[in-house]
Design an enzyme around this catalytic site. Structure first.
Site, PDB file in Angstrom:
ATOM      1  N   ASP A  89       0.843  -1.186   0.000  1.00 33.34           N
ATOM      2  CA  ASP A  89       0.000   0.000   0.000  1.00 33.34           C
ATOM      3  C   ASP A  89       0.881   1.240   0.000  1.00 33.34           C
ATOM      4  OD1 ASP A  89       1.028  -0.026   2.525  1.00 33.34           O
ATOM      5  OD2 ASP A  89      -0.899  -0.079   3.567  1.00 33.34           O
ATOM      6  N   ASP A 281      -8.043  -8.234   0.683  1.00 28.05           N
ATOM      7  CA  ASP A 281      -6.947  -8.314   1.656  1.00 28.05           C
ATOM      8  C   ASP A 281      -7.454  -8.064   3.064  1.00 28.05           C
ATOM      9  OD1 ASP A 281      -5.920  -5.534   2.883  1.00 28.05           O
ATOM     10  OD2 ASP A 281      -6.624  -5.138   0.845  1.00 28.05           O
TER      11      ASP A 281
END
Length: 372
Positions: A89, A281
């Site tokens: 991320d 996720d």
């Protein structure tokens, strides 16, 4: 090579599809569950070789040991010994969640800051914040975030965005959305200067507002991102999540892979996979395991319950995970939890991760047979 995505089968019953994402480090059969390895490690799971895609957090790796240090050691794959795909991320989620609390805490607190005001200032340039480890001042801009992810060398990377609490002020919500999309465009521009083998997903925001979600979809679709990630606050319950994901997915082209950020518990996966979501996720299975919640085909099992104190059945009869195949019984696992033995969380995590992969295989089979 950048990723290649192929839809292998489109369900006749829903918008669910089975596909395959190819990256320089291997392929991912979709729909896929993507476990979160915050610091480059899955808590309680020693072997991640059979996990097709793993999610690592840039923020934590920037703080320690540092993205440049990892780059000097050959990148994240070399550093953690993984020859399979990784997604990272931008770091934004951790910065804002440390300031506002977790998603659940955001909802309960109605947006009041948590975590000792780790955010110093947010402006159009980026976000100034304090390290959670030692309090030193740090700065993250779109370009710095992307460069850090390039240093890490993940296969799939994400642009910098701002995560707001569920009950954020409407005026600031609009300002934040506009800033986020400027940040995403800057992130993409920086990435495209030297894409290498990496691919970037655009992140779609908009809170629980359908019109804002549609605008977010148009923004991402109009730019050359390699995939789409549904992010931001998705509401206060499963019904909200289903409504937001349904509206968002309906406004995305079928050609790009779709990832649902931070949502990966089984009820949410079952409720949203029919919208054509390709990956999910979450730290759900390992976090549940550490708290004695065992995932089974019959539903979650609370191993600390007294009823399992003399249960000599395997954790889940018929399961082929390492824990079950080595004869770890419910009674023994309960004992390990009761005496706070670290192996308790390890065995439970191994089982839960195996269970998640098994469920995803069943989901793919169900889509191929047009049952989902």
């Amino acid at each position: 090579m950048a990723l290649r995505f192929e839809i292998l089968h489109q369900s006749k019953k829903s918008r669910a599809r089975v596909g395959r994402i190819e990256t320089a480090h291997g392929y991912i059969d979709t729909p896929a569950f993507v476990p979160v390895a915050t610091n480059g490690a899955l808590k309680g799971v020693l072997d991640h070789s059979n996990i097709p895609l793993m999610f690592c957090n840039t923020y934590h790796l920037i703080v320690h040991p540092g993205a440049e240090a990892i780059a000097a050691m050959g990148g994240l794959h070399q550093f953690i010994g993984r020859n399979a795909p990784i997604i990272t991320d931008s770091g934004g989620f951790q910065i804002f969640s440390l300031a506002y609390g977790s998603v659940a805490e955001e909802i309960k607190s109605c947006g009041k800051k948590k975590g000792g005001n780790t955010i110093i200032k947010v402006n159009d340039d980026g976000v100034h914040f304090k390290s959670y480890r030692d309090g030193r001042k740090l700065f993250l801009s779109p370009e710095i975030s992307v460069q850090a992810q390039k240093d890490l060398g993940a296969d799939i990377i994400l642009p910098l965005d701002e995560l707001l609490p569920f009950h954020a002020d409407p005026t600031y919500f609009h300002q934040s959305s506009q800033r986020t999309y400027v940040w995403e465009k800057r992130s993409l521009d920086y990435h495209l200067k030297n894409p290498g083998i990496q691919s970037m997903y655009g992140v779609i925001h908009g809170g629980t507002f359908p019109d804002q979600r549609k605008l977010g979809c148009k923004f991402v679709e109009d730019l050359p991102f390699d995939g789409s990630a549904i992010g931001g606050s998705l509401g206060k319950n499963l019904q909200d999540i289903v409504e937001v994901v349904g509206v968002t997915a309906a406004n995305l082209s079928a050609e790009r892979p779709r990832h649902l950020l931070g949502i990966g518990d089984l009820p949410s996966i079952w409720a949203t996979v029919g919208f054509g979501i390709d990956s999910f996720d979450s730290s759900y299975p390992t976090k549940a395991a550490r708290h004695g919640m065992i995932l089974t085909l019959q539903g979650p099992l609370k191993i600390n319950n007294q009823r399992y104190s003399s249960d000599l059945n395997p954790i889940e009869p018929g399961c082929s995970c390492l824990a079950c195949s080595q004869g770890i019984t419910r009674a023994y696992l309960r004992h390990l939890f009761k005496v706070h033995e670290p192996n308790a969380g390890i065995w439970a995590s191994i089982h839960n991760m195996h269970h998640m992969q098994k469920v995803m295989r069943e989901i793919r089979e169900g889509i191929l047979n047009d049952r989902i």
